[in-house]
Structure formats: structure tokens, C-alpha cells
Design a protein around this motif. Structure first.
Motif, PDB file in Angstrom:
ATOM      1  N   LYS A  72       0.807  -1.217   0.000  1.00  0.00           N
ATOM      2  CA  LYS A  72       0.000   0.000   0.000  1.00  0.00           C
ATOM      3  C   LYS A  72       0.845   1.275   0.000  1.00  0.00           C
ATOM      4  CE  LYS A  72      -3.853  -2.234   2.420  1.00  0.00           C
ATOM      5  NZ  LYS A  72      -4.728  -2.232   3.625  1.00  0.00           N
ATOM      6  N   LYS A  73       2.047   1.166   0.513  1.00  0.00           N
ATOM      7  CA  LYS A  73       2.910   2.357   0.625  1.00  0.00           C
ATOM      8  C   LYS A  73       4.031   2.298  -0.419  1.00  0.00           C
ATOM      9  CE  LYS A  73       1.363   4.106   4.714  1.00  0.00           C
ATOM     10  NZ  LYS A  73       1.137   5.497   5.096  1.00  0.00           N
ATOM     11  N   THR A  74       4.530   3.466  -0.734  1.00  0.00           N
ATOM     12  CA  THR A  74       5.661   3.559  -1.669  1.00  0.00           C
ATOM     13  C   THR A  74       6.784   4.358  -1.028  1.00  0.00           C
ATOM     14  OG1 THR A  74       4.226   3.455  -3.622  1.00  0.00           O
ATOM     15  CG2 THR A  74       6.428   4.378  -3.930  1.00  0.00           C
ATOM     16  N   LYS A 107       9.981  13.059   4.653  1.00  0.00           N
ATOM     17  CA  LYS A 107      11.316  12.471   4.634  1.00  0.00           C
ATOM     18  C   LYS A 107      11.514  11.546   5.832  1.00  0.00           C
ATOM     19  CE  LYS A 107      13.446  16.399   2.255  1.00  0.00           C
ATOM     20  NZ  LYS A 107      14.453  17.484   2.347  1.00  0.00           N
ATOM     21  N   LEU A 108      12.157  10.419   5.562  1.00  0.00           N
ATOM     22  CA  LEU A 108      12.555   9.530   6.655  1.00  0.00           C
ATOM     23  C   LEU A 108      13.894  10.018   7.180  1.00  0.00           C
ATOM     24  CD1 LEU A 108      10.368   7.790   5.210  1.00  0.00           C
ATOM     25  CD2 LEU A 108      11.733   5.779   5.833  1.00  0.00           C
ATOM     26  N   ALA A 111       7.591   3.928  11.624  1.00  0.00           N
ATOM     27  CA  ALA A 111       6.776   5.105  11.892  1.00  0.00           C
ATOM     28  C   ALA A 111       6.063   5.577  10.634  1.00  0.00           C
ATOM     29  CB  ALA A 111       7.649   6.229  12.469  1.00  0.00           C
ATOM     30  N   ALA A 112       6.762   5.527   9.498  1.00  0.00           N
ATOM     31  CA  ALA A 112       6.185   5.968   8.226  1.00  0.00           C
ATOM     32  C   ALA A 112       5.088   5.017   7.763  1.00  0.00           C
ATOM     33  CB  ALA A 112       7.270   6.073   7.174  1.00  0.00           C
ATOM     34  N   LEU A 113       5.283   3.724   7.981  1.00  0.00           N
ATOM     35  CA  LEU A 113       4.283   2.745   7.571  1.00  0.00           C
ATOM     36  C   LEU A 113       2.999   2.875   8.391  1.00  0.00           C
ATOM     37  CD1 LEU A 113       6.540  -0.418   7.059  1.00  0.00           C
ATOM     38  CD2 LEU A 113       5.388   0.916   5.280  1.00  0.00           C
ATOM     39  N   LYS A 114       3.118   3.321   9.635  1.00  0.00           N
ATOM     40  CA  LYS A 114       1.951   3.499  10.508  1.00  0.00           C
ATOM     41  C   LYS A 114       1.246   4.838  10.250  1.00  0.00           C
ATOM     42  CE  LYS A 114       3.908   0.713  14.266  1.00  0.00           C
ATOM     43  NZ  LYS A 114       4.489   0.757  15.624  1.00  0.00           N
ATOM     44  N   GLY A 115       1.995   5.759   9.660  1.00  0.00           N
ATOM     45  CA  GLY A 115       1.458   7.097   9.472  1.00  0.00           C
ATOM     46  C   GLY A 115       0.390   7.170   8.384  1.00  0.00           C
TER      47      GLY A 115
END
Length: 282
Positions: free
Chosen positions: A93-95, A256-257, A278-282
Motif C-alpha cells: 500500500k505504501k511507496t 522524509k525519513l 513510523a512511516a508505515l503506521k502514518g
């Protein structure tokens, strides 16, 4: 000798002298004509040489010429000029956007340290990867919405073109080749423009099963099939909407990570994993 014979002898001598003088005059004239002709030829040759040198000096280089070439997009790309490179499982789902420059030493450090973990998470389907490649280490920039070829080398562009050839083979070949280019064994010092050599790029590719001895790939590298694509990709980097100005940079959902300092790209496995989670949960 009679007086008459003496006079005839004198006249004959004068005639011979006249003939010899005329003959010498003709020789001198011919010699002058030859000298003049040679001088004219030399001047024309010099002028031609200067003209040729001027033409050659003003003739666009390989990469300047490629700016006007029709873009040949590799397979497994989309978007304008094939500069959208998104690979991964459809179920993801994420890129994760990965901004890199082939000559970038920090990119090499990142790939050598975090690359295998990133690839493991990618293989697990946690995210797709979108690759955006820059060539700013060659000195390339943007000028009125068009790539401006720099003067600090050509290795970033040449490696980008080779990456296009690898992508045309398969996404897996692309990722493996990118990893090989950034490896400690193959990645040159920033001051050494080693990637400008097609032979070197092909040598590195021989460590990738799908590219080893692959004539189609090799012909594309040597023939510059994806040179114009590499330049178009570089301009995509220059005009990105993520406020990315350096490499490596990682972006997900427009953010940005970063590592523990909250500013720079995570350069350790622990920092990358934390930032990614954190980015995947956001």
C-alpha cells in the motif's frame, strides 16, 4: 683562326649564354610559382585546420547532443519519458521514494549498511520502491526547466543510463545492479569518475546473473540507448516536489525519513527500521 671564324665563335658563345640565361630565368620563375602555390596550400590547410578545430570545439558533446535525442524509455517504467520507476508487489500500500546519485559516496555507504535491510522489507511487501536518480555530482543542474550539463564528469549520467538498460531487463536486475554499483568493491571514490567507462559498467554487471554476458544489455550500454532517459530522469530529480536537494534521501507519503537527529537520512539499520515503521503506521 680567321677573323670571320673568330666573330662567328663569339656570336655562338653569346647565343649559348643567352639561351642559358633564359633557361635559368624559366627555372627561377617555375620555382617561384611552386613556392607561391605551396604557400597558398599551406595557408588553406592551416585555415581549414583552424576551421575544423573551431567546428569541433563548438560541436556539442555526447551528453549535450543527448539532450535533443528522443527518449527511449526502459521497460518497467511509466509516466512522461518513462521517468516514473515504481517496482514492487501490487499488494504493497505504501511507496518508498529512494533518491540517489550513482556517484554519491554517502549513497554507497547507505546501500552497504542499510541496503540489505531495505531490500528485505521490500521483498516482504512492506512497500513499493520508487527510484529517482540525480546526476548533480557530474555538475548537472536545471536551467529554465531543462537539464544543464555540468563539467564535473559524466559517471553519474553514464551509470544512470546503464541502470536504465538493467531495468529494461527486469526490476530484479535493476535492483541487483544498483546494489553492485554501490558495493564497496565496485563503487569508486567521488573524485574518480570511473563510471564514465562503459567497459567498467559492463564489468560490474557481470556480477549480476541476469546481466552477465547479456548482449542486449551490453549493446544498450555501449550504444547509449538510455542516455536521453538518464538525462530526463536527472531532470525529474531536479524538479522533484519533495524538497529533496541531496542524496541519499528517503520519502514516504511526502515526508522524509530521518534518523535520530530528525534531519538526516537514517544511516544505520536501527534508525532506518525505526523511521520506516513510523512511516508505515502514518
Amino acid at each position: 683562326m680567321s677573323k670571320r671564324n673568330s666573330q662567328e665563335a663569339k656570336r655562338a658563345a653569346r647565343e649559348r649564354l643567352r639561351i642559358e640565361r633564359e633557361r635559368q630565368a624559366r627555372r627561377a620563375k617555375i620555382k617561384r610559382q611552386i613556392v607561391v602555390a605551396c604557400s597558398i596550400v599551406a595557408v588553406l590547410a592551416a585555415a581549414g585546420g583552424i576551421g575544423y578545430a573551431v567546428v569541433q570545439a563548438n560541436k556539442p558533446g555526447k551528453w549535450e547532443a543527448a539532450l535533443n535525442d528522443k527518449v527511449v524509455a526502459p521497460a518497467n517504467t511509466s509516466g512522461k519519458d518513462g521517468t516514473t520507476v515504481i517496482i514492487g508487489k501490487d499488494s504493497a500500500k505504501k511507496t518508498l521514494k529512494v533518491y540517489e546519485d550513482p556517484r554519491c559516496p554517502i549513497c554507497a555507504q547507505f546501500e552497504q549498511t542499510v541496503g540489505s535491510t531495505l531490500k528485505k522489507d521490500y521483498d516482504a511487501g512492506k512497500f513499493k520502491i520508487q527510484f529517482i536518480g540525480g546526476t548533480f555530482l557530474d555538475g548537472d543542474g536545471d536551467k529554465n526547466g531543462k537539464l544543464d550539463i555540468g563539467s564535473r564528469g559524466e559517471g553519474s549520467k553514464n551509470a544512470m543510463s546503464a541502470l536504465g538498460a538493467a531495468l529494461n531487463v527486469s526490476p530484479e536486475a535493476f535492483l541487483e545492479y544498483k546494489s553492485a554499483l554501490y558495493s564497496e568493491k565496485n563503487h569508486p571514490d567521488e573524485s574518480t569518475d570511473k563510471f564514465k567507462s562503459d567497459d567498467y559498467l559492463i564489468k560490474v554487471a557481470d556480477s549480476v546473473d541476469a546481466l552477465k554476458g547479456n548482449k542486449k544489455f551490453q549493446d544498450a550500454v555501449r550504444g547509449g540507448t538510455y542516455d536521453a532517459w538518464a538525462l530526463a530522469m536527472s531532470e525529474t530529480f531536479n524538479t522533484n516536489k519533495d524538497d529533496v536537494t541531496g542524496t541519499p534521501s528517503l520519502v514516504m507519503d511526502g515526508k522524509k525519513l530521518t534518523g535520530s537527529d530528525g534531519k538526516n537520512t537514517p544511516m544505520t539499520v536501527a534508525e532506518f527500521t525505526s523511521a520506516l515503521d513510523a512511516a508505515l503506521k502514518g
